[in-house]
Design a protein around this motif. Sequence first.
Motif, short mmCIF file in Angstrom:
data_model
loop_
_atom_site.label_atom_id
_atom_site.label_comp_id
_atom_site.label_asym_id
_atom_site.label_seq_id
_atom_site.Cartn_x
_atom_site.Cartn_y
_atom_site.Cartn_z
N MET A 167 0.84 -1.21 0.00
CA MET A 167 0.00 0.00 0.00
C MET A 167 0.87 1.25 0.00
SD MET A 167 -3.22 0.70 2.50
CE MET A 167 -2.75 2.04 3.57
N LYS A 168 0.54 2.17 -0.87
CA LYS A 168 1.36 3.39 -0.97
C LYS A 168 0.99 4.38 0.12
CE LYS A 168 2.49 3.26 -5.86
NZ LYS A 168 3.82 2.70 -5.61
N LYS A 169 2.00 5.14 0.57
CA LYS A 169 1.74 6.21 1.53
C LYS A 169 1.49 7.50 0.74
CE LYS A 169 3.81 8.58 5.45
NZ LYS A 169 5.06 8.83 6.20
N LEU A 170 0.31 8.07 0.93
CA LEU A 170 -0.07 9.27 0.17
C LEU A 170 -0.32 10.44 1.12
CD1 LEU A 170 -2.62 7.62 -2.28
CD2 LEU A 170 -0.20 8.12 -2.70
N GLU A 171 0.34 11.57 0.85
CA GLU A 171 0.16 12.77 1.65
C GLU A 171 -0.04 13.95 0.71
OE1 GLU A 171 2.93 12.12 5.53
OE2 GLU A 171 3.97 12.38 3.63
N LEU A 172 -1.14 14.68 0.92
CA LEU A 172 -1.44 15.82 0.05
C LEU A 172 -1.21 17.13 0.81
CD1 LEU A 172 -2.54 16.91 -2.67
CD2 LEU A 172 -4.82 16.91 -1.60
N VAL A 177 -7.92 18.72 -6.82
CA VAL A 177 -7.36 17.44 -6.36
C VAL A 177 -8.22 16.86 -5.22
CG1 VAL A 177 -5.37 16.35 -5.25
CG2 VAL A 177 -5.02 18.04 -7.06
N LEU A 178 -8.67 17.72 -4.32
CA LEU A 178 -9.51 17.24 -3.22
C LEU A 178 -10.81 16.64 -3.74
CD1 LEU A 178 -8.87 20.19 -0.74
CD2 LEU A 178 -8.26 17.79 -0.34
N SER A 185 6.95 26.23 -2.16
CA SER A 185 5.79 26.10 -1.27
C SER A 185 4.52 25.99 -2.11
CB SER A 185 5.68 27.32 -0.34
OG SER A 185 5.59 28.50 -1.11
N THR A 186 4.71 25.58 -3.36
CA THR A 186 3.57 25.46 -4.28
C THR A 186 2.72 24.25 -3.91
OG1 THR A 186 4.97 26.37 -6.02
CG2 THR A 186 2.91 25.32 -6.71
N VAL A 187 1.43 24.48 -3.89
CA VAL A 187 0.47 23.40 -3.68
C VAL A 187 -0.53 23.39 -4.83
CG1 VAL A 187 0.65 23.29 -1.16
CG2 VAL A 187 -0.91 24.95 -2.18
N PRO A 188 -1.17 22.28 -5.12
CA PRO A 188 -1.06 21.03 -4.41
C PRO A 188 0.25 20.30 -4.69
CG PRO A 188 -2.41 20.74 -6.35
CD PRO A 188 -2.11 22.20 -6.26
N CYS A 189 0.65 19.50 -3.72
CA CYS A 189 1.79 18.61 -3.90
C CYS A 189 1.43 17.28 -3.23
CB CYS A 189 3.05 19.20 -3.26
SG CYS A 189 4.50 18.15 -3.43
N LEU A 190 1.44 16.23 -4.02
CA LEU A 190 1.14 14.90 -3.48
C LEU A 190 2.43 14.13 -3.29
CD1 LEU A 190 -1.10 12.76 -2.76
CD2 LEU A 190 -0.81 11.92 -5.11
N VAL A 194 7.85 10.70 -2.34
CA VAL A 194 8.33 11.42 -3.52
C VAL A 194 7.28 12.46 -3.93
CG1 VAL A 194 9.05 11.20 -5.93
CG2 VAL A 194 9.58 9.37 -4.28
N PRO A 195 7.66 13.76 -3.94
CA PRO A 195 6.67 14.78 -4.23
C PRO A 195 6.30 14.90 -5.72
CG PRO A 195 8.80 15.78 -3.69
CD PRO A 195 8.98 14.30 -3.59
N MET A 196 5.00 15.05 -5.97
CA MET A 196 4.51 15.31 -7.32
C MET A 196 3.74 16.64 -7.29
SD MET A 196 1.63 13.25 -9.57
CE MET A 196 2.65 11.91 -10.15
N PHE A 197 4.11 17.58 -8.18
CA PHE A 197 3.40 18.83 -8.32
C PHE A 197 2.45 18.76 -9.51
CE2 PHE A 197 7.28 20.25 -6.08
CZ PHE A 197 6.72 21.00 -5.05
N GLU A 198 1.68 19.80 -9.69
CA GLU A 198 0.74 19.99 -10.81
C GLU A 198 -0.57 19.23 -10.57
OE1 GLU A 198 0.68 22.15 -13.26
OE2 GLU A 198 2.60 22.93 -12.56
N SER A 199 -1.61 20.02 -10.33
CA SER A 199 -2.91 19.44 -9.99
C SER A 199 -3.39 18.43 -11.03
CB SER A 199 -3.95 20.55 -9.83
OG SER A 199 -3.96 21.39 -10.96
N LYS A 200 -3.20 18.75 -12.31
CA LYS A 200 -3.73 17.83 -13.34
C LYS A 200 -2.95 16.52 -13.35
CE LYS A 200 -5.99 21.16 -16.29
NZ LYS A 200 -5.82 22.11 -17.39
#
Length: 82
Positions: free
Chosen positions: A1-6, A18-19, A53-58, A63-69
């Motif tokens: 199971m992956k750990k996901l933090e938004l 994203v929400l 400090s750009t959000v959203p970041c998942l 490992v951080p991923m930017f860009e809502s789309k």
Amino acid sequence: MKKLELYYFDECPYCQLVLRTVADLGLKDKVVLKNIRKEAANREKLMKDTGRSTVPCLYIDGVPMFESKDIARWLTDNAKGL
Ligand SMILES: N[C@@H](CCC(=O)N[C@@H](CS)C(=O)NCC(=O)O)C(=O)O
């Protein structure tokens, strides 16, 4: 199971996209929400890791991923395995 933090804040429309995706896919219990306006430590962690400090970041397993789309697409593509 992956750990996901938004990392997000409520007033950010890109975060809301994203929400909504998280809610629509039924993933609310799988994604830990990290509000960067309500918790200074969350903003500091994002800045320290990414220099931004750009959000959203998942964060996906740290490992951080930017860009809502991109985030919405990743969640949609991977929802079944989460
Ligand atoms: N293209 C980005 C835009 C994200 C964006 O502009 N986020 C704003 C909040 S609505 C932000 O974090 N601005 C502050 C910063 O970039 O440091 C996306 O779709 O995720």
